[in-house]
Motif scaffolding. Structure first.
Motif, PDB file in Angstrom:
ATOM      1  N   ARG A  74       0.768  -1.328   0.039  1.00  0.00           N
ATOM      2  CA  ARG A  74       0.107  -0.061  -0.212  1.00  0.00           C
ATOM      3  C   ARG A  74       0.775   1.181  -0.080  1.00  0.00           C
ATOM      4  O   ARG A  74       0.376   2.081  -0.434  1.00  0.00           O
ATOM      5  CB  ARG A  74      -0.678   0.061   1.475  1.00  0.00           C
ATOM      6  CG  ARG A  74      -2.124  -0.794   0.853  1.00  0.00           C
ATOM      7  CD  ARG A  74      -2.939  -1.330   2.206  1.00  0.00           C
ATOM      8  NE  ARG A  74      -2.223  -1.662   3.381  1.00  0.00           N
ATOM      9  CZ  ARG A  74      -2.634  -1.437   4.472  1.00  0.00           C
ATOM     10  NH1 ARG A  74      -4.064  -1.431   5.021  1.00  0.00           N
ATOM     11  NH2 ARG A  74      -2.051  -2.055   5.693  1.00  0.00           N
ATOM     12  N   THR A  77       1.353   1.534  -3.712  1.00  0.00           N
ATOM     13  CA  THR A  77       0.211   1.886  -4.632  1.00  0.00           C
ATOM     14  C   THR A  77      -0.732   2.892  -4.353  1.00  0.00           C
ATOM     15  O   THR A  77      -1.754   3.064  -4.911  1.00  0.00           O
ATOM     16  CB  THR A  77      -0.705   0.558  -4.812  1.00  0.00           C
ATOM     17  OG1 THR A  77      -1.080   0.137  -3.413  1.00  0.00           O
ATOM     18  CG2 THR A  77       0.264  -0.603  -5.076  1.00  0.00           C
ATOM     19  N   HIS A  78      -0.680   3.442  -3.175  1.00  0.00           N
ATOM     20  CA  HIS A  78      -1.560   4.551  -2.710  1.00  0.00           C
ATOM     21  C   HIS A  78      -0.554   5.685  -1.903  1.00  0.00           C
ATOM     22  O   HIS A  78       0.532   5.373  -1.866  1.00  0.00           O
ATOM     23  CB  HIS A  78      -2.580   3.945  -1.524  1.00  0.00           C
ATOM     24  CG  HIS A  78      -3.526   2.918  -1.874  1.00  0.00           C
ATOM     25  ND1 HIS A  78      -3.220   1.834  -2.160  1.00  0.00           N
ATOM     26  CD2 HIS A  78      -4.714   3.039  -2.023  1.00  0.00           C
ATOM     27  CE1 HIS A  78      -4.136   1.228  -2.491  1.00  0.00           C
ATOM     28  NE2 HIS A  78      -5.207   1.886  -2.362  1.00  0.00           N
ATOM     29  N   HIS A  79      -1.392   6.822  -1.963  1.00  0.00           N
ATOM     30  CA  HIS A  79      -0.874   8.056  -1.486  1.00  0.00           C
ATOM     31  C   HIS A  79      -0.653   7.677   0.249  1.00  0.00           C
ATOM     32  O   HIS A  79      -1.841   7.356   0.755  1.00  0.00           O
ATOM     33  CB  HIS A  79      -1.381   9.123  -1.768  1.00  0.00           C
ATOM     34  CG  HIS A  79      -0.865  10.396  -1.189  1.00  0.00           C
ATOM     35  ND1 HIS A  79       0.288  11.127  -1.683  1.00  0.00           N
ATOM     36  CD2 HIS A  79      -1.255  11.094   0.106  1.00  0.00           C
ATOM     37  CE1 HIS A  79       0.611  12.000  -0.829  1.00  0.00           C
ATOM     38  NE2 HIS A  79      -0.246  12.240   0.380  1.00  0.00           N
ATOM     39  N   PHE A 113      -4.034   6.017   4.295  1.00  0.00           N
ATOM     40  CA  PHE A 113      -3.872   5.808   2.892  1.00  0.00           C
ATOM     41  C   PHE A 113      -4.992   6.342   2.135  1.00  0.00           C
ATOM     42  O   PHE A 113      -6.129   6.225   2.342  1.00  0.00           O
ATOM     43  CB  PHE A 113      -3.699   4.165   2.705  1.00  0.00           C
ATOM     44  CG  PHE A 113      -2.698   3.507   3.068  1.00  0.00           C
ATOM     45  CD1 PHE A 113      -1.260   3.782   2.653  1.00  0.00           C
ATOM     46  CD2 PHE A 113      -2.773   2.724   4.310  1.00  0.00           C
ATOM     47  CE1 PHE A 113      -0.354   2.986   3.288  1.00  0.00           C
ATOM     48  CE2 PHE A 113      -1.717   2.347   4.800  1.00  0.00           C
ATOM     49  CZ  PHE A 113      -0.467   2.143   4.242  1.00  0.00           C
ATOM     50  N   THR A 114      -4.584   7.024   0.994  1.00  0.00           N
ATOM     51  CA  THR A 114      -5.827   7.385  -0.067  1.00  0.00           C
ATOM     52  C   THR A 114      -5.333   7.137  -1.454  1.00  0.00           C
ATOM     53  O   THR A 114      -4.083   6.741  -1.728  1.00  0.00           O
ATOM     54  CB  THR A 114      -5.796   9.054  -0.023  1.00  0.00           C
ATOM     55  OG1 THR A 114      -4.548   9.566  -0.417  1.00  0.00           O
ATOM     56  CG2 THR A 114      -6.294   9.410   1.426  1.00  0.00           C
ATOM     57  N   ASP A 115      -6.335   6.912  -2.100  1.00  0.00           N
ATOM     58  CA  ASP A 115      -6.156   6.316  -3.698  1.00  0.00           C
ATOM     59  C   ASP A 115      -6.343   7.396  -4.395  1.00  0.00           C
ATOM     60  O   ASP A 115      -7.625   8.095  -4.587  1.00  0.00           O
ATOM     61  CB  ASP A 115      -7.417   5.199  -3.970  1.00  0.00           C
ATOM     62  CG  ASP A 115      -7.151   4.725  -5.184  1.00  0.00           C
ATOM     63  OD1 ASP A 115      -7.710   3.750  -5.419  1.00  0.00           O
ATOM     64  OD2 ASP A 115      -6.305   5.290  -6.116  1.00  0.00           O
ATOM     65  N   LEU A 116      -5.320   7.807  -5.157  1.00  0.00           N
ATOM     66  CA  LEU A 116      -5.465   9.189  -5.768  1.00  0.00           C
ATOM     67  C   LEU A 116      -6.014   8.916  -7.105  1.00  0.00           C
ATOM     68  O   LEU A 116      -6.681   9.779  -7.780  1.00  0.00           O
ATOM     69  CB  LEU A 116      -4.043   9.767  -6.213  1.00  0.00           C
ATOM     70  CG  LEU A 116      -2.951  10.000  -5.060  1.00  0.00           C
ATOM     71  CD1 LEU A 116      -1.617  10.208  -5.475  1.00  0.00           C
ATOM     72  CD2 LEU A 116      -3.723  11.242  -4.217  1.00  0.00           C
ATOM     73  N   ARG A 117      -6.321   7.799  -7.503  1.00  0.00           N
ATOM     74  CA  ARG A 117      -7.186   7.468  -8.745  1.00  0.00           C
ATOM     75  C   ARG A 117      -8.722   7.370  -8.456  1.00  0.00           C
ATOM     76  O   ARG A 117      -9.387   7.806  -9.478  1.00  0.00           O
ATOM     77  CB  ARG A 117      -6.856   5.883  -9.196  1.00  0.00           C
ATOM     78  CG  ARG A 117      -5.452   5.805  -9.648  1.00  0.00           C
ATOM     79  CD  ARG A 117      -5.098   4.562 -10.140  1.00  0.00           C
ATOM     80  NE  ARG A 117      -4.787   3.723  -8.751  1.00  0.00           N
ATOM     81  CZ  ARG A 117      -4.860   2.652  -8.462  1.00  0.00           C
ATOM     82  NH1 ARG A 117      -5.014   1.748  -9.647  1.00  0.00           N
ATOM     83  NH2 ARG A 117      -4.856   2.236  -7.365  1.00  0.00           N
ATOM     84  N   ALA A 118      -9.092   7.392  -7.282  1.00  0.00           N
ATOM     85  CA  ALA A 118     -10.443   7.745  -6.985  1.00  0.00           C
ATOM     86  C   ALA A 118     -11.159   8.746  -7.475  1.00  0.00           C
ATOM     87  O   ALA A 118     -10.554   9.980  -7.169  1.00  0.00           O
ATOM     88  CB  ALA A 118     -10.727   7.435  -5.585  1.00  0.00           C
TER      89      ALA A 118
END
Length: 119
Positions: A74, A77-79, A113-118
């Motif tokens: 993670r 793959t995540h910020h 963790f944040t998903d920048l693609r969301a």
């Protein structure tokens, strides 16, 4: 260096006790070696935690995150934002500047963790 600090037991060359001895203020970095942080614990909201050791006062939060990438996918793959108490730490902050050094037992940082693609 001589003597020892009454609040943390160090040699007293890189901190000084204030008031009751439970608070201290860091002075300029010293050559005594006390300024190193043996272990930092990073914990996520889902209860996972990672212990990263052998950090120095000059280690940046970015460098810490790079080391965490080896521990959990993670971090790749995540910020990931690291926080100490209510404060989000900047990648350019150093371990010494953030106040992680000299807090006693292994400091505990929170990771979000944040998903920048969301969208």
């Amino acid at each position: 260096a001589g003597g020892s600090c009454s609040c943390c037991g160090c040699c007293g060359c890189c901190c000084s006790c204030l008031g009751s001895g439970s608070r201290r203020r860091l002075r300029s970095s010293s050559s005594c070696g006390w300024g190193s942080v043996p272990v930092v614990e990073v914990a996520s909201a889902d209860g996972e935690s990672w212990r990263i050791g052998d950090l120095s006062r000059e280690t940046t939060i970015r460098e810490l995150k790079v080391r965490l990438q080896k521990e959990d996918v993670r971090f790749r793959t995540h910020h990931a934002d690291l926080a100490l108490g209510p404060r989000i730490l900047a990648d350019s902050d150093t371990v010494g500047h953030c106040g992680i050094v000299g807090v006693g037992a292994a400091p505990r940082l929170a990771v979000v963790f944040t998903d920048l693609r969301a969208g």
